[in-house]
Structure formats: C-alpha cells, structure tokens
Motif scaffolding. Structure first.
Motif, mmCIF file in Angstrom:
data_model
loop_
_atom_site.group_PDB
_atom_site.id
_atom_site.type_symbol
_atom_site.label_atom_id
_atom_site.label_comp_id
_atom_site.label_asym_id
_atom_site.label_seq_id
_atom_site.Cartn_x
_atom_site.Cartn_y
_atom_site.Cartn_z
ATOM 1 N N SER A 99 0.848 -1.180 0.000
ATOM 2 C CA SER A 99 0.000 0.000 0.000
ATOM 3 C C SER A 99 0.885 1.231 0.000
ATOM 4 O O SER A 99 2.064 1.177 0.378
ATOM 5 N N LEU A 100 0.325 2.366 -0.407
ATOM 6 C CA LEU A 100 1.055 3.621 -0.348
ATOM 7 C C LEU A 100 0.924 4.171 1.063
ATOM 8 O O LEU A 100 -0.146 4.589 1.492
ATOM 9 N N VAL A 101 2.022 4.126 1.796
ATOM 10 C CA VAL A 101 2.047 4.635 3.161
ATOM 11 C C VAL A 101 2.550 6.075 3.117
ATOM 12 O O VAL A 101 3.619 6.351 2.568
ATOM 13 N N THR A 102 1.772 6.984 3.662
ATOM 14 C CA THR A 102 2.158 8.391 3.684
ATOM 15 C C THR A 102 2.233 8.866 5.128
ATOM 16 O O THR A 102 1.699 8.234 6.038
ATOM 17 N N GLY A 103 2.876 9.996 5.325
ATOM 18 C CA GLY A 103 2.955 10.520 6.675
ATOM 19 C C GLY A 103 3.804 11.762 6.763
ATOM 20 O O GLY A 103 4.210 12.346 5.751
ATOM 21 N N LYS A 104 4.082 12.144 7.999
ATOM 22 C CA LYS A 104 4.849 13.349 8.269
ATOM 23 C C LYS A 104 5.775 13.078 9.446
ATOM 24 O O LYS A 104 5.403 12.396 10.394
ATOM 25 N N VAL A 105 7.013 13.623 9.352
ATOM 26 C CA VAL A 105 7.995 13.480 10.419
ATOM 27 C C VAL A 105 8.196 14.844 11.066
ATOM 28 O O VAL A 105 8.440 15.838 10.368
ATOM 29 N N ILE A 106 8.089 14.895 12.394
ATOM 30 C CA ILE A 106 8.253 16.146 13.119
ATOM 31 C C ILE A 106 9.197 15.948 14.294
ATOM 32 O O ILE A 106 9.494 14.820 14.688
ATOM 33 N N THR A 107 9.666 17.054 14.860
ATOM 34 C CA THR A 107 10.500 16.972 16.049
ATOM 35 C C THR A 107 9.615 16.833 17.280
ATOM 36 O O THR A 107 8.543 17.443 17.369
ATOM 37 N N ASP A 108 10.069 16.049 18.234
ATOM 38 C CA ASP A 108 9.312 15.878 19.467
ATOM 39 C C ASP A 108 9.340 17.149 20.310
ATOM 40 O O ASP A 108 8.389 17.459 21.019
ATOM 41 N N LYS A 109 10.428 17.925 20.174
ATOM 42 C CA LYS A 109 10.625 19.097 21.020
ATOM 43 C C LYS A 109 9.638 20.216 20.707
ATOM 44 O O LYS A 109 8.995 20.762 21.598
ATOM 45 N N ASP A 110 9.529 20.583 19.407
ATOM 46 C CA ASP A 110 8.694 21.727 19.059
ATOM 47 C C ASP A 110 7.668 21.443 17.971
ATOM 48 O O ASP A 110 6.961 22.349 17.520
ATOM 49 N N GLY A 111 7.593 20.198 17.526
ATOM 50 C CA GLY A 111 6.590 19.839 16.534
ATOM 51 C C GLY A 111 6.868 20.376 15.144
ATOM 52 O O GLY A 111 5.991 20.373 14.283
#
Length: 615
Positions: free
Chosen positions: A29-41
């Motif tokens: 499947s096409l897996v999509t998403g977003k990566v962010i920092t835990d500290k400040d989002g």
C-alpha cells in the motif's frame, strides 16, 4: 463418511480464508505521513526512511512529508543526524512520526571516503534495538566519486585589475549533492562545494524584468557578516516568467544510462520515476524520443507526440540496468535523433540521465568536452541529471552541462526530481537568454581589493565580454542568478592581499590616487545576453553606490545569500571565513525565512544544524 466430507470442506474453506488473508496482507500500500521533532513539533525535511532489512527507502520533503510503498506489518526505520533513530511498524497507511534528540549518537568516529567524521556513515541500514542501546550495521560502498579540483577565488587589487568577468551559472547540482552527503552522515568533500550552485538553488524575491530585456538586475551593498571591515556586494539577475501555455513546443530526447552501474535503487529506479513525472507535465504538442546506452546504444522510442503519454511511460518502465557504459556513442546518437526531429523556434533539448560513469569509447572529460563543443552550435541544448552515490562522476556531468549550453542538476530523491522537472519546469528546460556574461568594473578610489565568491569554473578573460563568439551561460524562464563580491574598502588594513617588493623597472607615482575619478560609485555592473535565436548580444549597465546600509536593514535576499555563502566557506574550510561559525550562519538564515514559498530555506537551516553536529 458424511462427517469426513464436511471436515474436508471446512478445512478447505479455512485454508482459503487464510490464503486470502495472507495475500491481502502481502499487498503493498502507499504509506504516507509526516515526520516532526518531538521538542517543538516542527517538520523535519531530509529524514531517511528505509523499510527494515531492504534497500527500499525515501526521504521526507521540505514539509517533513513522505510516501513509500510498504506492506502492513513492515517496519520503517526513520533516521536523521542528531536525533534518535526510530522504528515504526506499519499498522495503518497514514503515520505521524516524532523523532527525539540523541546526544550519544555522534560519539563514534569513523573514516569516510574523504575524511574523518563523527557519526557512522551509512547508506541504507538494518537497525536493531536492544533495550536502550542502538546498534547500526552500515552498508559501506567503495567510494570512487570524482570531482574537479579548484582553488577559491582570491582577492584582486582594484588598481591592478579593475575588471572582473564571468559567465553566469544556473546549475544547482552541488547543493542537492551536498545535502545527500550530510543526510547520509558525511561531510562533503571540499571540491564538491561550488558556492554559486548553493546560492542559485534558492528562489529570491527579485523584481521581474520590464521592457524588451529578458532579465532584470538588482544590487545591494552592506557589511560582510564574516568580516565587519569588509563590504559585501549582492547581485541578483531575474529572468522573465513564461506561462506554461505560451512556451514553445518541445523536442526532447531522453538519453538514459542503463549500464550495470545504474542498478541501485537511487539510480535507475529513481530516474524512471523522475522522467515519468516530467512526461506527465508535457503537453500534446511536445515530443519525446528515448535513447539508451550500456554496452551498445539503442533508440528505444522514436520521436513520439505526448498525446500518447502511456506509450512513452511504458518504454520508461521497461528499462533495466546491465553492461558497460558507452556514453560517448549515446551522446552522438541522441544528437542525431534530436536533429532529425528538430522543431524550428522550438525547445530542442537532450536530457541526459546518468551517474557519469562512462567507460566505453569516448570517456575522458577532455574527449567529452570536445564532442559537446562541436554539437552546441546545432541549436540543441543539453540538460544533465545526475544520479547515485559511491561512483558518481560529478566532474564529467559538470563538463557536459557547461559545454553543452545546458544545465546540471543532481537528483537525490523524488522531491528534488519534482522541483527540477515539475515545479521549475520552465527554468530547467526553456531558455530565454543565452550566453549571459557579467563584467564588473570596480572604482579604485573606493575599492582597495575584491574577490568573487564562487564561479571559479566560470571565469572569463576581460576581452571575452564583448566577444560574441565566446560561449557563456544560459538562463531559463523564471530562473534567477545570484553573485556575491567581497570588497575591501580603501583605507582598510588587510593581511589578505600579500606583499611584494617595489618594481625595479616601473615607477608608481606617489600622487597616483589624485588621477582617479571622484565618482561616488563603488562599481559599474555590465551584463551581456543574446536572445535564444540570435548571435548578436545586447548590453545592460547599472552603476552601484555604497549607501552604508547596515546588516540590520538589508533585504532577506541579501541576508539569506550571505548565510548560504558563509555555509559554503565553512564546508570548504575557506581561509576567508574568519571567525564565522555554524551558529552565525543559522542566525542569518533564520532572519530571512519570511520569503520561503517552497520551504527550502527552512530545510537549509536543518542542513546547517546537521553539518554542525557532524563537524
């Protein structure tokens, strides 16, 4: 007996259901998403995402977003310099991943292909976690990459050499190549850093040209951030925009390297995805032919209208890698195909996609340069897309682009492919001004010495400026070009100029300064260009006065370009960087992110932060 048959039926149905379940779970499947920092989002661009125990991967874009073909149950490995590597099991097709700081990650020291760096250098990886300890297995490669060596431009005395002449350069390959090194945990070699390509990777807020000239000129002067006694001159050139529907028809030849060295995931598979994106952008009046080369050269697709995009895409999808690399033969064949389907007043261009590893027939940079120089008068331009790592031959593809009236981009991920071939389509493929040259005359009454930052491979002799037979750079629709001069004002003591004995056979008048003009101008900037269908140049001229503008009052264009130039000096370990630090660069850049339509400036700040950790 009846019970036995009933049992058989039940067993069959259960087996069928299990098989269907396994089949369904095995479908990607096409897996999509977003990566962010835990500290400040904040979004994290440049995060490497790998399916565990495979070489299948991707990189998050400038918004921290990613997409990857994966199966439910796969484990994705998220890694970024200075942050903890995280393993995420795919249980749904939409993910939000937070990465945490990791102070212990940079304690190991290894020797890379060029020099010692902190942090293990790896390309793809298998990651296992035991308790709180993280163990990496690096997939090392034999590094045979090649770069042209060069010396940085030095200061020149304005009295002795008042003219500085160079060809513009819109190539951006050095930036994305540098990004690839840093994202993989390595500092790039100094010769891979061409500062002008770092500068020109970004969009600047320059005014559009008016009148008949296809370009506009913007100038600004302020303090050089790395040396408060020096001045920094910012020059911005902006080419006119052309709406997609008004662009001339294209006659494109895709010249594709399908040799064995292109088999890696970040080479031919990425190349195919990149070209398919470009084909989707093309219009019915555009045409595409496909030529491939390995041990032999083949014309896989004659010039075909983009009304039949599926036919073009099916040929691209059929490509596979094997054999040697007869690049010289491929280039000659591509020019013949382009000439046979030449569109008068159209955009006739070869798009060469390769890692630059030519090893059959014409292969040396000198031989390739001679070949390309004989072809550039045909009205067919050359765009070179570089791919891969470990054996990337930057010196060869750079030579091809410079001598072929074209441009050079390095594609390290699909996001970069989209930037070059979709978002900046006009600038990459449609020339609005050719043989663009710049000549600056410095006023010795104001300028003691100057140096051009970057453009080392684009320097011209002063007499070349007015010589219309001398080749120079091309600008595409919407392109911008940025150049910086560092200036030592008259009266400033400097140990950067050197010292020589007085001349024995020439006498310098003590009152020579009195013979200089009393003009308040710091310099005069002259620019020559030709229309794409003309062999005669036109000239533009602008005088520049230093108004003593402080660094606090300069434009974002000035501040950000100074940050990028400073980063280039740090990566090159330049003797001109003075006490400049990575923190200084970050501070400058953070004050210049209001104009950031694509988010590339924020990505730049992340790269500087990562480079500081590696250093």
């Amino acid at each position: 007996m009846r019970t036995y048959h009933l049992f058989q039926k039940i067993t069959f149905i259960v087996s069928l259901l299990v098989s269907l379940s396994l089949l369904a779970s095995a479908q990607k499947s096409l897996v999509t998403g977003k990566v962010i920092t835990d500290k400040d989002g904040q979004p994290l661009p440049g995060v490497t995402i790998i399916i565990k125990n495979t070489s299948i991967g991707t990189v998050s874009d400038v918004s921290g977003e990613f997409s990857i073909q994966a199966q439910i149950g796969d484990t994705l490995v998220f890694s970024f310099i200075g942050l903890q590597t995280r393993l995420v099991k795919v249980e749904k097709t939409k993910l939000l991943v937070k990465l945490h700081g990791d102070q212990n990650q940079l304690e190991e020291v290894v020797v890379s292909g060029y020099h010692t760096v902190k942090k293990e250098a790896f390309v793809g990886s298998c990651v296992t976690v035991k308790g709180n300890s993280l163990q990496r297995r690096a997939d090392y490669y034999s590094n045979t990459e090649e770069y042209n060596s060069f010396s940085q431009n030095q200061f020149r005395k304005a009295l002795d050499a008042p003219l500085s002449t160079f060809s513009i350069d819109v190539d951006v390959a050095s930036y994305s190549n540098m990004r690839r090194f840093i994202n993989n945990g390595q500092m790039p070699p100094a010769d891979a850093i061409r500062t002008e390509e770092l500068l020109n990777y970004f969009t600047y807020d320059y005014p559009a040209p008016r009148g008949n000239d296809p370009v506009s000129i913007t100038t600004e002067v302020s303090v050089a951030p790395w040396n408060p006694q020096h001045r920094l001159v910012h020059i911005g050139i902006k080419a006119k925009e052309i709406a997609m529907e008004n662009l001339p028809a294209s006659n494109l030849v895709f010249l594709i390297d399908v040799s064995g060295s292109m088999s890696d995931q970040n080479k031919l598979p990425l190349l195919k995805s990149s070209l398919k994106m470009l084909v989707q952008k093309l219009r019915p009046q555009d045409r595409v032919a496909i030529v491939t080369y390995a041990n032999h050269t083949k014309e896989l697709l004659p010039s075909t209208s983009c009304e039949d995009k599926q036919k073009i895409i099916s040929v691209i999808e059929s490509l596979y890698a094997s054999g040697g690399t007869a690049g010289g033969d491929g280039i000659q064949r591509a020019y013949r195909v382009a000439e046979a389907s030449f569109i008068k007043n159209g955009n006739n261009r070869i798009i060469l996609a390769t890692d630059g590893d030519f090893n059959i027939g014409l292969s040396s940079p000198q031989e390739l340069e001679k070949l390309i120089e004989t072809k550039r008068s045909s009205g067919i331009y050359l765009t070179v897309l570089g791919f891969g790592m470990g054996n990337y031959k930057d010196n060869r593809v750079q030579t091809l682009a410079e001598k072929g009236n074209g441009n050079h981009a390095y594609i390290d991920n699909l996001t970069e492919a989209k930037k070059v071939l979709v978002s900046e389509f006009g600038g990459t493929l449609f020339t609005v001004a050719k043989d663009v040259k710049i000549q600056v005359e410095f006023n010795p009454a104001k300028v003691q010495a100057y140096r051009l930052i970057g453009y080392e491979s684009r320097l011209l002799e002063d007499k070349d400026f007015n010589d219309d037979t001398k080749d120079a750079g091309e600008m595409g629709a919407g392109h911008s070009v940025t150049a910086l001069y560092e200036v030592i004002p008259v009266g400033v003591k400097s140990n950067l100029l050197g010292d020589i004995d007085p001349l024995k056979y020439q006498k310098t008048e003590k009152k020579e300064k009195k013979s200089l003009t009393d003009s308040p101008e710091l310099l005069t900037l002259k620019l020559r260009y030709k229309q794409p269908d003309s062999d005669k140049s036109s000239k533009m001229e602008v005088a520049v006065i230093d108004k003593n503008t402080s660094l606090n009052n300069v434009s974002e264009n000035f501040r950000f370009s100074a940050a990028v130039a400073g980063f280039g000096m740090l990566l090159q370990d330049s003797k001109y960087k003075n006490d400049l630090t990575y923190d200084d660069v970050i501070h400058l850049a953070r004050e210049a992110t209001q104009y950031d339509p694509e988010g590339y400036r924020k990505e730049f700040i992340r790269l500087v932060e990562s480079a500081a950790l590696l250093k």
